[in-house]
Enzyme design. Structure first.
Site, PDB file in Angstrom:
ATOM      1  N   GLU A 125      -4.779   2.542   6.061  1.00  0.00           N
ATOM      2  CA  GLU A 125      -5.461   1.258   5.869  1.00  0.00           C
ATOM      3  C   GLU A 125      -6.870   1.393   6.440  1.00  0.00           C
ATOM      4  O   GLU A 125      -7.046   1.869   7.572  1.00  0.00           O
ATOM      5  CB  GLU A 125      -4.682   0.146   6.569  1.00  0.00           C
ATOM      6  CG  GLU A 125      -3.281  -0.010   5.980  1.00  0.00           C
ATOM      7  CD  GLU A 125      -2.343  -0.840   6.838  1.00  0.00           C
ATOM      8  OE1 GLU A 125      -1.488  -1.527   6.255  1.00  0.00           O
ATOM      9  OE2 GLU A 125      -2.455  -0.799   8.077  1.00  0.00           O
ATOM     10  N   ASP A 153       3.853 -10.269  -0.625  1.00  0.00           N
ATOM     11  CA  ASP A 153       3.781 -10.465   0.822  1.00  0.00           C
ATOM     12  C   ASP A 153       4.444 -11.794   1.159  1.00  0.00           C
ATOM     13  O   ASP A 153       4.061 -12.838   0.626  1.00  0.00           O
ATOM     14  CB  ASP A 153       2.322 -10.473   1.282  1.00  0.00           C
ATOM     15  CG  ASP A 153       1.618  -9.160   0.981  1.00  0.00           C
ATOM     16  OD1 ASP A 153       2.237  -8.103   1.190  1.00  0.00           O
ATOM     17  OD2 ASP A 153       0.456  -9.186   0.539  1.00  0.00           O
TER      18      ASP A 153
END
Length: 247
Positions: A8, A128
């Site tokens: 990330e 999510d």
């Protein structure tokens, strides 16, 4: 089960987040390109890359992302800021193996279904979940959608996979996360990739026996060195099939 070593990026650095908080990243002082090459050297088939600057609408990591795609030596599954067909296809043209789409899918599901039909095996849906709702806008906005209904609404769209993350839980609540992800995997028609549920090799050993989970993102555990990637890949391999003995 496929292990996706995960990187990330924020402001050019490798980071990890606690419960999706973009404002409080843990920064890892490693070279992103060399780290990606290390994933391939360890034997990974794929890597997963999320650009958090792109999630927030910035483009500061674009050159670095391109360099990682070129240098990694394995296909890159790329997410972050994919909010139009133009952006998604630009990254496909730049060599991304798969594109991960979250917010845009909630805003315009028909367009994303069409994109998946045009690019079979290259579009991944990101789901999510926070307190039973699908989150968008980089985990900052709760939609009115339940994850079960959301996944079912995409029906037979030919996604390469569905990444499911329980944003509300943390790494001490893996049992709850596994329960959520396993339940959603049972409803999904595309391969499910679990996210945020691996602390060590034992978690991978459990995951590979859960039906309908085809892969797992592994990031924080690799950076914290509670898990070695080569070990993770070995544990994820299917065990030997029983062989009947003939007298």
């Amino acid at each position: 089960m496929i292990i996706y070593p995960t990187m990330e990026l924020q402001n050019g650095h490798c980071v990890t987040l606690d419960r999706g908080r973009l404002d409080a990243p843990m920064i890892w002082h490693v070279d992103p390109v060399e780290t990606a090459r290390g994933f391939a050297a360890a034997g990974a088939q794929w890597m997963h890359l999320t650009d958090f600057d792109a999630v927030e609408g910035g483009g500061g990591n674009a050159e670095l992302v391109e360099e990682i795609i070129r240098a990694a030596g394995i296909p890159v599954q790329l997410g972050g800021g994919m909010r139009s067909r133009e952006v998604a296809e630009r990254w496909i043209d730049k060599g991304a193996g798969r594109i991960v789409i979250g917010t845009w899918a909630a805003q315009d599901p028909e367009a994303v279904k069409e994109l998946a039909k045009y690019h079979p095996d290259q579009i991944v849906l990101s789901v999510d979940v926070w307190q039973g709702q699908v989150m968008t806008e980089g985990w900052r906005t709760a939609s009115a959608l339940t994850p079960e209904g959301y996944i079912e609404a995409f029906g037979d769209a030919p996604f390469a996979g569905i990444v499911i993350t329980d944003v509300d839980s943390d790494m001490e609540e893996v049992e709850a996360q596994l329960g959520l992800i396993a339940g959603l995997a049972d409803k999904a028609r595309a391969p499910v990739i679990a996210s945020g549920v691996v602390r060590n090799a034992d978690d991978i050993a459990r995951l590979k026996y859960i039906p309908d989970i085809a892969g797992v993102l592994v990031g924080r555990a690799l950076f914290r060195k509670t898990l070695d990637l080569a070990e993770a890949l070995a544990v994820a391999q299917p065990g030997p099939e029983p062989v009947a003995e003939f007298q």
